[in-house]
Design a protein around this motif. Sequence first.
Motif, PDB file in Angstrom:
ATOM      1  N   MET A   1       4.960  -2.145  -2.328  1.00  0.00           N
ATOM      2  CA  MET A   1       4.527  -0.854  -2.840  1.00  0.00           C
ATOM      3  C   MET A   1       2.992  -0.711  -2.662  1.00  0.00           C
ATOM      4  O   MET A   1       2.520   0.247  -2.035  1.00  0.00           O
ATOM      5  CB  MET A   1       4.865  -0.739  -4.337  1.00  0.00           C
ATOM      6  CG  MET A   1       4.585   0.650  -4.898  1.00  0.00           C
ATOM      7  SD  MET A   1       5.238   1.920  -3.821  1.00  0.00           S
ATOM      8  CE  MET A   1       4.317   3.280  -4.424  1.00  0.00           C
ATOM      9  N   THR A   2       2.257  -1.704  -3.208  1.00  0.00           N
ATOM     10  CA  THR A   2       0.797  -1.595  -3.059  1.00  0.00           C
ATOM     11  C   THR A   2       0.439  -1.511  -1.567  1.00  0.00           C
ATOM     12  O   THR A   2      -0.409  -0.720  -1.171  1.00  0.00           O
ATOM     13  CB  THR A   2       0.160  -2.900  -3.617  1.00  0.00           C
ATOM     14  OG1 THR A   2       1.093  -3.569  -4.447  1.00  0.00           O
ATOM     15  CG2 THR A   2      -1.077  -2.593  -4.401  1.00  0.00           C
ATOM     16  N   ALA A   3       1.134  -2.320  -0.790  1.00  0.00           N
ATOM     17  CA  ALA A   3       0.803  -2.343   0.651  1.00  0.00           C
ATOM     18  C   ALA A   3       0.928  -0.947   1.242  1.00  0.00           C
ATOM     19  O   ALA A   3       0.039  -0.458   1.943  1.00  0.00           O
ATOM     20  CB  ALA A   3       1.739  -3.311   1.361  1.00  0.00           C
ATOM     21  N   LEU A   4       1.998  -0.252   0.854  1.00  0.00           N
ATOM     22  CA  LEU A   4       2.207   1.094   1.433  1.00  0.00           C
ATOM     23  C   LEU A   4       1.032   2.001   1.044  1.00  0.00           C
ATOM     24  O   LEU A   4       0.384   2.613   1.902  1.00  0.00           O
ATOM     25  CB  LEU A   4       3.527   1.672   0.863  1.00  0.00           C
ATOM     26  CG  LEU A   4       3.830   3.082   1.365  1.00  0.00           C
ATOM     27  CD1 LEU A   4       4.106   3.065   2.845  1.00  0.00           C
ATOM     28  CD2 LEU A   4       4.984   3.686   0.565  1.00  0.00           C
ATOM     29  N   ILE A   5       0.726   2.000  -0.283  1.00  0.00           N
ATOM     30  CA  ILE A   5      -0.360   2.870  -0.725  1.00  0.00           C
ATOM     31  C   ILE A   5      -1.633   2.513   0.061  1.00  0.00           C
ATOM     32  O   ILE A   5      -2.307   3.354   0.632  1.00  0.00           O
ATOM     33  CB  ILE A   5      -0.619   2.632  -2.241  1.00  0.00           C
ATOM     34  CG1 ILE A   5       0.655   2.833  -3.065  1.00  0.00           C
ATOM     35  CG2 ILE A   5      -1.764   3.480  -2.722  1.00  0.00           C
ATOM     36  CD1 ILE A   5       1.118   4.273  -3.107  1.00  0.00           C
ATOM     37  N   TYR A   6      -1.846   1.218   0.086  1.00  0.00           N
ATOM     38  CA  TYR A   6      -3.102   0.779   0.669  1.00  0.00           C
ATOM     39  C   TYR A   6      -3.202   1.143   2.147  1.00  0.00           C
ATOM     40  O   TYR A   6      -4.212   1.659   2.629  1.00  0.00           O
ATOM     41  CB  TYR A   6      -3.205  -0.768   0.480  1.00  0.00           C
ATOM     42  CG  TYR A   6      -4.609  -1.127   0.091  1.00  0.00           C
ATOM     43  CD1 TYR A   6      -5.472  -1.682   1.040  1.00  0.00           C
ATOM     44  CD2 TYR A   6      -5.095  -0.794  -1.168  1.00  0.00           C
ATOM     45  CE1 TYR A   6      -6.773  -1.949   0.686  1.00  0.00           C
ATOM     46  CE2 TYR A   6      -6.418  -1.059  -1.514  1.00  0.00           C
ATOM     47  CZ  TYR A   6      -7.253  -1.623  -0.582  1.00  0.00           C
ATOM     48  OH  TYR A   6      -8.557  -1.869  -0.923  1.00  0.00           O
ATOM     49  N   SER A   7      -2.062   0.937   2.822  1.00  0.00           N
ATOM     50  CA  SER A   7      -2.143   1.213   4.271  1.00  0.00           C
ATOM     51  C   SER A   7      -2.396   2.705   4.505  1.00  0.00           C
ATOM     52  O   SER A   7      -3.173   3.080   5.375  1.00  0.00           O
ATOM     53  CB  SER A   7      -0.822   0.793   4.922  1.00  0.00           C
ATOM     54  OG  SER A   7       0.230   1.460   4.210  1.00  0.00           O
ATOM     55  N   THR A   8      -1.798   3.562   3.659  1.00  0.00           N
ATOM     56  CA  THR A   8      -2.060   4.998   3.901  1.00  0.00           C
ATOM     57  C   THR A   8      -3.561   5.270   3.707  1.00  0.00           C
ATOM     58  O   THR A   8      -4.205   5.945   4.525  1.00  0.00           O
ATOM     59  CB  THR A   8      -1.279   5.861   2.892  1.00  0.00           C
ATOM     60  OG1 THR A   8      -1.463   5.284   1.604  1.00  0.00           O
ATOM     61  CG2 THR A   8       0.166   5.941   3.275  1.00  0.00           C
ATOM     62  N   THR A   9      -4.149   4.709   2.642  1.00  0.00           N
ATOM     63  CA  THR A   9      -5.581   5.040   2.417  1.00  0.00           C
ATOM     64  C   THR A   9      -6.416   4.512   3.597  1.00  0.00           C
ATOM     65  O   THR A   9      -7.294   5.193   4.127  1.00  0.00           O
ATOM     66  CB  THR A   9      -6.061   4.374   1.121  1.00  0.00           C
ATOM     67  OG1 THR A   9      -5.632   3.018   1.130  1.00  0.00           O
ATOM     68  CG2 THR A   9      -5.541   5.096  -0.071  1.00  0.00           C
ATOM     69  N   ILE A  10      -6.100   3.259   4.065  1.00  0.00           N
ATOM     70  CA  ILE A  10      -6.898   2.740   5.179  1.00  0.00           C
ATOM     71  C   ILE A  10      -6.674   3.603   6.418  1.00  0.00           C
ATOM     72  O   ILE A  10      -7.623   3.942   7.160  1.00  0.00           O
ATOM     73  CB  ILE A  10      -6.497   1.275   5.441  1.00  0.00           C
ATOM     74  CG1 ILE A  10      -7.012   0.432   4.252  1.00  0.00           C
ATOM     75  CG2 ILE A  10      -7.093   0.774   6.744  1.00  0.00           C
ATOM     76  CD1 ILE A  10      -6.686  -1.029   4.336  1.00  0.00           C
ATOM     77  N   LEU A  11      -5.410   4.062   6.569  1.00  0.00           N
ATOM     78  CA  LEU A  11      -5.124   4.961   7.712  1.00  0.00           C
ATOM     79  C   LEU A  11      -5.997   6.206   7.593  1.00  0.00           C
ATOM     80  O   LEU A  11      -6.704   6.612   8.532  1.00  0.00           O
ATOM     81  CB  LEU A  11      -3.636   5.359   7.668  1.00  0.00           C
ATOM     82  CG  LEU A  11      -3.219   6.359   8.744  1.00  0.00           C
ATOM     83  CD1 LEU A  11      -3.276   5.707  10.108  1.00  0.00           C
ATOM     84  CD2 LEU A  11      -1.827   6.913   8.447  1.00  0.00           C
ATOM     85  N   LEU A  12      -6.037   6.765   6.344  1.00  0.00           N
ATOM     86  CA  LEU A  12      -6.866   7.972   6.142  1.00  0.00           C
ATOM     87  C   LEU A  12      -8.315   7.660   6.517  1.00  0.00           C
ATOM     88  O   LEU A  12      -8.978   8.406   7.250  1.00  0.00           O
ATOM     89  CB  LEU A  12      -6.795   8.361   4.646  1.00  0.00           C
ATOM     90  CG  LEU A  12      -5.840   9.516   4.297  1.00  0.00           C
ATOM     91  CD1 LEU A  12      -5.864   9.786   2.787  1.00  0.00           C
ATOM     92  CD2 LEU A  12      -6.305  10.763   5.047  1.00  0.00           C
ATOM     93  N   PHE A  13      -8.786   6.475   6.065  1.00  0.00           N
ATOM     94  CA  PHE A  13     -10.187   6.123   6.327  1.00  0.00           C
ATOM     95  C   PHE A  13     -10.450   6.117   7.832  1.00  0.00           C
ATOM     96  O   PHE A  13     -11.390   6.737   8.338  1.00  0.00           O
ATOM     97  CB  PHE A  13     -10.474   4.749   5.711  1.00  0.00           C
ATOM     98  CG  PHE A  13     -11.906   4.296   5.911  1.00  0.00           C
ATOM     99  CD1 PHE A  13     -12.279   3.593   7.053  1.00  0.00           C
ATOM    100  CD2 PHE A  13     -12.874   4.636   4.983  1.00  0.00           C
ATOM    101  CE1 PHE A  13     -13.603   3.215   7.250  1.00  0.00           C
ATOM    102  CE2 PHE A  13     -14.203   4.250   5.181  1.00  0.00           C
ATOM    103  CZ  PHE A  13     -14.563   3.542   6.305  1.00  0.00           C
ATOM    104  N   PHE A  14      -9.549   5.448   8.561  1.00  0.00           N
ATOM    105  CA  PHE A  14      -9.820   5.332  10.012  1.00  0.00           C
ATOM    106  C   PHE A  14      -9.654   6.669  10.710  1.00  0.00           C
ATOM    107  O   PHE A  14     -10.282   6.947  11.735  1.00  0.00           O
ATOM    108  CB  PHE A  14      -8.941   4.239  10.624  1.00  0.00           C
ATOM    109  CG  PHE A  14      -9.511   2.870  10.325  1.00  0.00           C
ATOM    110  CD1 PHE A  14      -8.870   2.035   9.444  1.00  0.00           C
ATOM    111  CD2 PHE A  14     -10.735   2.480  10.862  1.00  0.00           C
ATOM    112  CE1 PHE A  14      -9.431   0.802   9.131  1.00  0.00           C
ATOM    113  CE2 PHE A  14     -11.300   1.251  10.550  1.00  0.00           C
ATOM    114  CZ  PHE A  14     -10.658   0.403   9.684  1.00  0.00           C
TER     115      PHE A  14
END
Lengths: 457, 118, 626, 98, 478
Positions: free
Chosen positions: D1-14
Amino acid sequence: MSSFLPIEALAPQLALAAGVVAALLAGMLKERPRGLLRAVAVSALLAAALLAGASLPSAHPPLLRLDRIGLCWQELFCLGALPLAVLMEEDEIPVALLFGSVLGMGLLAAAGSFLTLFLGLELMSLPAYLLVSRGRREEEAREAGLKYFFAGSTAGALFLLGMTLYYAASRSLALAPASGPLAQAGLALMGAAALFKIGAVPLHFWLPDAYEAADPEVAGFLSTSMKAAGVLLLMRLAELAPSSALARVLPAFGVMTMLAGAFLALRQQRLQRLLAYSSISHAGFMILGVGAWAAQGATGAGAAAVYYYLIAYLFMSNGAFAFLKTSGLSTRAQLRGYAQREPRLAALLAALLLSLGGVPPTAGFLAKLLILWETVRCGLYGAALAGALAALVSLGYYLALIRDAYFEPAAGQPPPAALRRHSSGERLVLLACAIPSALLGFFPWLAGGLAGVLSGL
Amino acid sequence: MTALAMALDAAFTLALLLVFSNVNRWLGPAPRHEGDGQLPYETGMPPIERAEGSMAVAYYRFAVLFVVFDVDLAFLLPWALSRPVFGAAAATAMSVFVGLLLLLLAYLWRKGVLECKR
Amino acid sequence: MAIPGGVPLLLLPALAVLLAPVLALLFGFFILRPAAPRRTHLPILLSCAVVAACAVLIVSRVYLFGEGFDIPVAHWMVAGAWSVSFGLRVDGLSSVMLAMVAVVGGLIHLWACEYMAHDEGFSRFFLAFHLFFLSMIGLVLSNSYVELYLFWELTGLSSYLLIGHWYHKASARRAAFQAFMTNRIGDLGFFLALLILLRVFGDTRFLTLFRSLKAGAVGDPEAVTLAGWLLFWAACGKSAQFPLYFWLPDAMEGPTPVSALMHAATMVTAGIFLLVRSWPLIGGIPGLPAAIAAVGAFTALFAGVLAGTRRDLKRILAYSTVSHLGIMAFAIGLSQPACAIFHLVTHGFFKAALFLCAGNIAHALGQPSADLDQVGGLRKTMPLTFLCFALAAFSLAGIWPFAGFYSKDAILDAALAAGGWRALCGLLIGAVSAFYIFRMLFLTFFGPSPRQKGPAHFHEPGALGTVPVLFLSLGALSVGWLHNGFSTMLSRSGVPALPELSSRVTLLGSAAALAGVLLAYVLALGLPKWDWEWRERRPRLERWLAQDLGVKPAVAACAAFVRRLAGILGQGWDKNIWDRWFIEGWPPAALGLGELGQELAGGGLNDYLWWMAVAVAALLYGALRL
Amino acid sequence: MTALIYSTTILLFFLGLAAVVLRRQLLAMLLGLELMVSAVNVSLVYLAGLFSDAQALAAVLIIIAVAAAEAVVGLTLIIDLREQGREADCSALRELKG
Amino acid sequence: MSLSALWLLPAAAALLAACCGRQARAVALGAAAATLGMSLMPAWAGLDSLSRLSYAGPAWFYGIRYSVAVDGLSLPLLWLTAFLTLIVILFSWRGRFSSGYWAAFLALEAALMGVFLMRDLFFFYLFWEAALIPMFFIIGLWGSANRRHAAVKFFLFTFAGSVLMLLGFLVIVTQHHLATGVWTWDMELLKSPRPGGALGLASFLALVVGFGVKVPLVPLHTWLPDAHTEAPVGGSVMLAGVMLKMGVYGFLRVAIPFFPELCWRLLPWLGGVAAVGVIYGALCAMAQQDLKRLVAYSSVAHLGFCLLGIFSRTQEGLAGGSLQLLNHGLTTGALFLLVGALYERGHKRGLSDFGGLAGRAPWLTFFFGVSIFASIGLPGLNGFVGEFMSLAGMMVRLPVLALAGVIGVTLAAAYALPAFSAVFLAEPGEGSVSAMISDLSALEALTLAALVLPMLAIGLHPGPLLALLRSGVGGLAL
């Protein structure tokens, strides 16, 4: 009250804030006496420097953590900003911006948590972008300001990402060591932001444009105080995990920066751009110094070497840029035969250039010696050799400048900017920078004292 | 459970995104004029620069000032909620904060930034 | 008899012999040269007199009482245990040489006063001439090889100054430099021998050296052999033996007194003196004496033949000197150093006389040197010079009552005793030398042959010009009779005595000499035009002989090679390749690199940020991977 | 779950980073900057909630203020450029090079 | 404390001269004379008491300590520096030079005195490099045609060598600290535990290159001809007279004492380079058409002899080598003064530009002749003593190198005499400037006599000087 509002911990910063207020108030007055703003600027900076020198506060307020390195670096920031304060034109906006920037650096130095670190980083950068864009040459200054802004903000954003990654690993915003891939990645990103601030090679492209377009004294401020803040940020990060990937890659970055900075400066025709690339080369030495310091477990003596380098560089770089402002020269062709016109100024220039080149008995020599000594101490012989090569190549163009000034016959008319009379402030700053940079090499006791102070942490 | 909610939420936002950016193309008439259709009538001159000019610069200044003063509100809110807990210390801190803002406003007014001249 | 403190009384005259010339030179240079250049020769003549008197005193004491000493006078170079010192050594050999140098030198100094009277470099000439005189005396009296090398080089220097005395003449300058360089190449061997001897024995004093040689306590025998050969090489350089003889004929560019004293009587014999002085060293080396004999014989014959074909008077005498030096070397090769020294003394007298006569003839013509075409039948107008020349010529040819006969026959006796090719060479040398000297005598003084100008405007020189010549020719006549005195003197300095003359040897020697005389008579007077005709009929042979049978071009080729090598190295490699590419190549390379880097900073904001992203990606990859 | 949230935010960042690096107009780049900061804020808020750390939330507030300041400075610079009559475009900023 | 005055006085005088315009010349003369006087003082106080004069300050930073001392080796070199500076100032007395000229020479003297006085590696390096600055300005400002190129090349070339040397020092100091836990930069204390193995070899090679550039060893010598040719008279005298000695002094003071067994093991290589230098220098000198370049290349050959003597590590070799240092200072100093005099009068340096000067300028010819014969090693003059003892020393170790040395001696005559005869004896060709060459003035003749007399004195009686030198370098013998 004191427990919540950390008065004595942030004394220097409060002095600067008062400075900002005073500058704005002065700006609002209708008829203000001529030297008022400059007086405000200098007095606020001196007050901040004196307060920073005061003893270590006992209590540790939240978000802050003052230690010897922090204090010494605050001294550095105020000293670095003094020449700019003296040489700036009579306008309250740049004075306020200057105070804002130095205040940000103070915060960075006193940071106890990543939040204050980020706040300091941004607070020192934003005024800098505006200072650069207020350069006399409108056209180029705006362009340089914009480039600096976008590059700086990206670096800030990267720092933020690094902060959150590190936060994910360490579960708290305090400057506490943490391990794991996330922490390493976080440190790497934050390291990238710090390297950007110092002007390490792959991230340096904004620097020559910013230094060239800005006024010489602003460039001086950028190259000394701003770079010192970047170095401090890098040291804080390296301190967190001395054996981390970031710490291990620093010497490589240092070598790359030193060599590229030196080689790129060889061909420059515009003096400010040449000094910009030379500051990149010096940044390489500083990064190498931090790398060597981290490799030896981030203890006292290594920091003294970096600190002495920054002090020496402060005098040299501010002096060189102050010379450009005083003499009004902008390209190497105009420098030709300058010694015949202005023998005294040319002598000061020669002293500064020899010091930048690292020729004894100048301060630059002792600075480079200490860095190379630290590098040899931690066994990085290749890096030491690269340092020697970079020093040699950089001496190449410094000598070329001295040759142009002294040995070439004066060609054509001096530029109009060079004809106006030098103000006493300019001459004072130039002397105050040239004399120490020429003779500090003689007195290693200064470095000795620093080692004592810093190793006391 | 929250994973499903998150997935739905993501899908919904994506769907909205697609709809809004393409609805006019779907509903509106197909662009008929092609080639020289773009040209002005036979007597008109070809346009020098793009149609929509730039907004008057003055308006940007007010936008910027609005942003500066509006963001400070973000700090007033938590201060207001937590005032009973910290008491006097918070009061002085916030008064200093607001005082600075007022000083800034006075300075801007003094400098004539607020007048709206053409 | 010794002064208290063990210092022999004889030391005083020996010191005086050295100090007198030094004082004369100092006084002459610093006071007279600036003040009265025309009178610089006075103190010099005075010092010659003092030297001659002391020399006679020393010779008499050594001959009568057998005194002699070898005393270190002062330390020269000292470094801990290693040291080199100045010293004086008077024994049979050195006193004989000193006497010869003093007498012949003094007479030539006198003669030079008149000869150089109206030369504009008068004072410079006399100072250099006396410097040579001092260095020759020093060389003879030195007691160690290093000290000998010091005076050896000083003679080289003074010969450079004197040959190049008329420096405005390009040929004189070239001859002076050639002489100095050839001597220097010879000295290369001497320098190396010094170093070897110092390494092996630790000290180069003759006393200690020869004592340890005799005792057989030699640390490194091959090194000593090498030192011996190198000493021979040095002697070849100085005494103009075969490979290094070419500088002597060119040295005739110098004024005649120089040719007479240095390049006939004293300087060139220094090499022979060196070999005789180091006879205990050389004698012991297997094969070296034989080599010396071979080289000596070859030089004698080679130079004799060349002397027979030359036209210039002084050149003939120069080749004759080379030939006689070959004879002395031949004598040493036959392990008869005493004969060599005896011949050296006699040769000193008659060759100096011949040179002075040639000088008088040339002086009468007003030229530095006379040619056979310009003379002829001079016996009518210059009878006294004719008399002296004849006496010296007879002595040179080795006719019975004259000095040359005694020394030459001693050598012939040794040659015949050795038998084989040595005997043949001995005889041949006798014949050849008789031939060329009588050819010169007949062509110069007898009936002017059609091709010659004749004795028209020749006249006898003044008193100063003839008296020294007379003395020298009398010496050439009488010196031979003292030969047993000589052998006793030399035997005192550890050199085997002169052999007794057997009638068989005198007969054979005189026959060879007479044959030479007859041949010269036939060719010079019988066919007066012969000398000129064979040159026209065979021009190629003439040119070949003029080039010393190919030696001169060979030498020129060597010199050119060294100069070209220097050019290639100095200009070609050092300046154009090593300096321009390897040293001064770096800055342009760095500038090029800088230029390359500048292209990168294109100024576009996107490129900057693109580089930034790349760097961050690299850092991230490094952090996660490392 | 955290991984999903986190990956979306990092995706947004990039995504934001890509906007800054690739787009030519300066305003678009400014937007990209703001996107990056807000992506970080999202992840910070999420993590603060996860570690129930109040200080992180306060940090978010301050980050928002700083982002605003940044935007203001960016806008001022771009306005200045436009007042000079120059295109608010990367290709216009080619003057300083070498 | 009086030893420090030896470099403090010229430094202070340099500052004073730089400020006051017209009297700079007088200040320079006074300071140079005073320094010479002071440098002679230790000799009167007796040679055995030299060690009493040393002074060591407090340890400041990680072992860096200001410590000065003087011994048998550095005292003569101090005399040479002070003596040559005075000669140069006297010789350029009449030239119209700005105050900067005199200040530069005094600064140069201060730096050179410092190099020979310091016993602490840090200050040794500091003065070693500081000497480059005044020489850079001397060549650059008052040099001849392409002085700019020569000045920059001189500075960069030497700086490259010295930076390598600095790295060598750093490695030595750090390894010493690792071995003994003590931070020190003192030359005496650093001798005991030496870095061994590859690191030791690397740091030794760094020192050899650093000093080799200054000596100059052959492959690293190409800055010398340019710097000498372009420097003004005084500049080339100081450059050849003293600055080349710093390299050999470095070998004697630092490289050999720190790595004695490495020096011994690499003797064939080091001696080989020196021997090649001797022959290479002589051959290159033969090919030169410019007088100053010829004398410059001859310096390469002469210093090759010094190194041959020193590397042999025998009593006579060391004494001969260090004596040859002083000899070279005198002979090459005199030669450069004379060539300078010719250049000042005729503004030409080519061999074919002169001719027939013997008649026109007898004193000039006399001094040139004596110096030339001293430099080619005529016995009785000083050149021979130095070369003979050096080669005698090397013959004991490696005869083949002594052979190369002797060939060098022979070649010396081959380049010196043709030059002498071309300039002084030959007839003046077309385009020759002999008409403008006047004889030496009284002052110039006096200065040259002051150089020529010691040549004769050392040539005949080198005893006392050798004893003094041996007391300094004797310890290095094996």
